[in-house]
Enzyme design. Structure first.
Site, PDB file in Angstrom:
ATOM      1  NE  ARG A  79      -3.621  -2.257   2.641  1.00 58.67           N
ATOM      2  CZ  ARG A  79      -3.323  -3.439   3.162  1.00 58.67           C
ATOM      3  NH1 ARG A  79      -2.106  -3.652   3.674  1.00 58.67           N
ATOM      4  NH2 ARG A  79      -4.214  -4.414   3.183  1.00 58.67           N
TER       5      ARG A  79
ATOM      6  CE  LYS B  19      -8.043  -1.636   5.152  1.00 56.99           C
ATOM      7  NZ  LYS B  19      -8.679  -1.767   3.804  1.00 56.99           N
TER       8      LYS B  19
ATOM      9  CG  HIS C  66      -5.619   1.257  -2.833  1.00 56.70           C
ATOM     10  ND1 HIS C  66      -4.811   0.805  -1.814  1.00 56.70           N
ATOM     11  CD2 HIS C  66      -6.598   1.976  -2.243  1.00 56.70           C
ATOM     12  CE1 HIS C  66      -5.282   1.210  -0.654  1.00 56.70           C
ATOM     13  NE2 HIS C  66      -6.354   1.947  -0.890  1.00 56.70           N
TER      14      HIS C  66
ATOM     15  NE  ARG D 171      -3.033  -3.887  -1.216  1.00 61.89           N
ATOM     16  CZ  ARG D 171      -2.385  -4.693  -0.378  1.00 61.89           C
ATOM     17  NH1 ARG D 171      -1.064  -4.643  -0.285  1.00 61.89           N
ATOM     18  NH2 ARG D 171      -3.029  -5.569   0.369  1.00 61.89           N
TER      19      ARG D 171
ATOM     20  CG  HIS E 181      -5.502  -9.561   0.844  1.00 58.43           C
ATOM     21  ND1 HIS E 181      -5.590  -9.855  -0.508  1.00 58.43           N
ATOM     22  CD2 HIS E 181      -5.454  -8.206   0.922  1.00 58.43           C
ATOM     23  CE1 HIS E 181      -5.594  -8.734  -1.196  1.00 58.43           C
ATOM     24  NE2 HIS E 181      -5.514  -7.716  -0.351  1.00 58.43           N
TER      25      HIS E 181
ATOM     26  CE1 TYR F 181      -5.800  -7.212  -7.642  1.00 55.33           C
ATOM     27  CE2 TYR F 181      -5.810  -8.347  -5.540  1.00 55.33           C
ATOM     28  CZ  TYR F 181      -5.785  -7.178  -6.257  1.00 55.33           C
ATOM     29  OH  TYR F 181      -5.748  -5.967  -5.607  1.00 55.33           O
TER      30      TYR F 181
END
Length: 248
Positions: free
Chosen positions: A115, A138, A190, A193, A216, A225
């Site tokens: 990020r 995050k 973003h 990323r 994640h 993705y």
């Protein structure tokens, strides 16, 4: 809090799901995005939950059963190799007084899937043994991503010359505006990323490995993705129903 004012500042115990949802509907109709409204619901719930956990209130969360708004999933934008080159050319062609950190932060994001804020927060102690460690993430979890020897050397030399990274997202947005790249609203921060993740999958990467690289907490997020995987595309033809006879 603005919501308290809109609801005529009720006591916390008297906030009802009906009053909250009426306020949410009015705000939605005024143009507030569903994502923002869902974020607000999360914050309010968290306050009630924390107060209850600390025995500051004796009643349950009045919004516990309020469902978040269902969000329409948007397609994530990513840059092609040509667009990456165009962006870097614009950054490199800027005047000598431009932000000296911009290009390297962009390269870090493209090389690691970081990020923007994670890349900006890197420091010399975050780089060792051809890997970068992101600590201010995050979800609060530390993760380490390998980098090339060239990237490692450039980072360390850059910090010796220019000092630590400073806020550069504004310079990045201005650089994007000078390119022909068009992005949906809200995706500029973003896009690098997403670009790393998209190219990773198109080049044969594994979805579980990508989950670890991106940090994640659930693979369901990373699955956005999966459709870019060449194996995924091949299997769509190979494993679907046989239709050859219908084209004869």
């Amino acid at each position: 809090m603005n919501m308290a004012a809109r609801l005529k500042d009720p006591a916390a115990i008297k906030l009802t799901p009906t009053a909250y949802m009426k306020d949410r509907r009015n705000r939605s109709e005024s143009g507030i995005t569903d994502k923002t409204l869902n974020n607000e619901l999360t914050y309010i719930r968290a306050v009630y939950n924390e107060l209850y956990a600390l025995d500051q209130v004796k009643y349950e969360n009045p919004l516990a059963k309020v469902k978040p708004l269902k969000l329409q999933q948007i397609e994530l934008s990513w840059l092609t190799q040509d667009q990456i080159q165009e962006l870097l050319d614009v950054i490199r062609s800027r005047s000598a007084g431009a932000n000296p950190h911009l290009e390297l932060i962009v390269l870090v994001c493209l090389a690691t899937g970081a990020r923007w804020s994670e890349a900006e927060n890197l420091k010399p102690s975050s780089v060792r043994n051809r890997a970068v460690t992101f600590s201010n993430t995050k979800n609060g979890k530390v993760r380490t991503v390998p980098i090339s020897q060239e990237m490692e050397q450039r980072l360390l030399q850059h910090w010796k010359t220019y000092g630590p990274f400073t806020s550069s997202i504004g310079a990045f947005r201005r650089a994007l505006e000078k390119t022909t790249i068009e992005l949906p609203k809200g995706q500029a921060a973003h896009v690098l990323r997403h670009t790393f993740a998209s190219h990773f999958m198109m080049n044969g990467g594994n979805i579980l490995t990508l989950q670890k690289i991106l940090g994640h907490s659930a693979v369901t997020v990373t699955m956005r993705y999966a459709h870019l995987s060449q194996d995924h595309l091949t299997e769509a033809c190979r494993l679907g129903p046989s239709l050859v006879q219908y084209f004869a």
